[in-house]
Structure formats: structure tokens, C-alpha cells
Design a protein around this motif. Structure first.
Motif, mmCIF file in Angstrom:
data_model
loop_
_atom_site.group_PDB
_atom_site.id
_atom_site.type_symbol
_atom_site.label_atom_id
_atom_site.label_comp_id
_atom_site.label_asym_id
_atom_site.label_seq_id
_atom_site.Cartn_x
_atom_site.Cartn_y
_atom_site.Cartn_z
ATOM 1 N N CYS A 36 0.845 -1.186 0.000
ATOM 2 C CA CYS A 36 0.000 0.000 0.000
ATOM 3 C C CYS A 36 0.886 1.243 0.000
ATOM 4 N N HIS A 37 0.646 2.165 -0.926
ATOM 5 C CA HIS A 37 1.482 3.364 -0.989
ATOM 6 C C HIS A 37 1.106 4.385 0.080
ATOM 7 N N LYS A 38 -0.016 4.185 0.740
ATOM 8 C CA LYS A 38 -0.434 5.116 1.792
ATOM 9 C C LYS A 38 0.128 4.716 3.161
ATOM 10 N N CYS A 39 -0.006 3.427 3.527
ATOM 11 C CA CYS A 39 0.426 3.000 4.868
ATOM 12 C C CYS A 39 1.535 1.941 4.836
ATOM 13 N N GLU A 40 1.923 1.496 3.641
ATOM 14 C CA GLU A 40 2.996 0.512 3.419
ATOM 15 C C GLU A 40 2.694 -0.878 3.975
ATOM 16 N N GLN A 41 1.415 -1.204 4.076
ATOM 17 C CA GLN A 41 0.993 -2.546 4.479
ATOM 18 C C GLN A 41 1.267 -3.507 3.317
ATOM 19 N N HIS A 42 1.820 -4.690 3.598
ATOM 20 C CA HIS A 42 2.111 -5.690 2.571
ATOM 21 C C HIS A 42 0.899 -6.597 2.373
ATOM 22 N N HIS A 43 0.599 -6.915 1.108
ATOM 23 C CA HIS A 43 -0.519 -7.779 0.750
ATOM 24 C C HIS A 43 -0.015 -8.891 -0.162
ATOM 25 N N VAL A 44 -0.659 -10.033 -0.095
ATOM 26 C CA VAL A 44 -0.343 -11.138 -0.998
ATOM 27 C C VAL A 44 -1.327 -11.057 -2.168
ATOM 28 N N LEU A 45 -0.797 -10.818 -3.368
ATOM 29 C CA LEU A 45 -1.632 -10.679 -4.555
ATOM 30 C C LEU A 45 -1.243 -11.720 -5.598
ATOM 31 N N THR A 46 -2.218 -12.165 -6.363
ATOM 32 C CA THR A 46 -1.936 -13.043 -7.492
ATOM 33 C C THR A 46 -1.759 -12.185 -8.735
ATOM 34 N N LEU A 47 -1.337 -12.780 -9.814
ATOM 35 C CA LEU A 47 -1.153 -12.032 -11.054
ATOM 36 C C LEU A 47 -2.469 -11.485 -11.603
ATOM 37 N N SER A 48 -3.577 -12.131 -11.276
ATOM 38 C CA SER A 48 -4.874 -11.670 -11.784
ATOM 39 C C SER A 48 -5.480 -10.562 -10.924
ATOM 40 N N ASP A 49 -4.934 -10.309 -9.748
ATOM 41 C CA ASP A 49 -5.421 -9.237 -8.880
ATOM 42 C C ASP A 49 -4.883 -7.896 -9.377
ATOM 43 N N ARG A 50 -5.713 -7.126 -10.062
ATOM 44 C CA ARG A 50 -5.287 -5.831 -10.597
ATOM 45 C C ARG A 50 -5.579 -4.694 -9.625
#
Length: 70
Positions: A36-50
């Protein structure tokens, strides 16, 4: 040819700094997608998650634009 690219890159960095721009170099394998560019929280995303919604600050973001801003 590689020497010329190096010089051009350095010139671009110096010119940008003179104009007050920020230069930040990211390592080749540094993770920037899914942060997240606002709070820098890390997320697990797949290639299809736009697009994703940050679980910490609830900001809706585009994966690619968010990676650009981090």
C-alpha cells in the motif's frame, strides 16, 4: 554502449535532483507490488489481482500504480 547508458542514467539522476525530484533505486528482486502506498501494508496478490483494498487503511488501489508510488 553500456558505458553510454550509465552516463545517461547518471545525468538524468543529477538533473532530477537539481529540479528537486526524488530518485529512489529499487533492487532487481525487491518486492514493490502488493504494498500500500499510503500506509505501506504488505498484501499477498496473485497475477490476476489488478485492484486491491488495503486491509489496514481501507484505501482502494490499482496494483501497478501503487507499485509505482512505493
Amino acid at each position: 554502449m553500456d558505458f553510454r547508458k550509465s552516463i545517461d542514467g547518471l545525468v538524468a539522476i543529477v538533473e532530477g535532483e537539481l529540479e528537486g525530484k526524488l530518485y529512489h533505486e529499487i533492487g532487481r528482486f525487491e518486492k514493490s507490488i502488493g504494498i500500500c502506498h499510503k500506509c505501506e501494508q504488505h498484501h499477498v496478490l496473485t497475477l490476476s489481482d489488478r485492484n486491491f483494498i488495503c486491509i489496514a487503511c481501507a484505501k482502494q488501489q490499482n496494483r501497478d500504480l501503487s507499485a509505482k508510488k512505493v
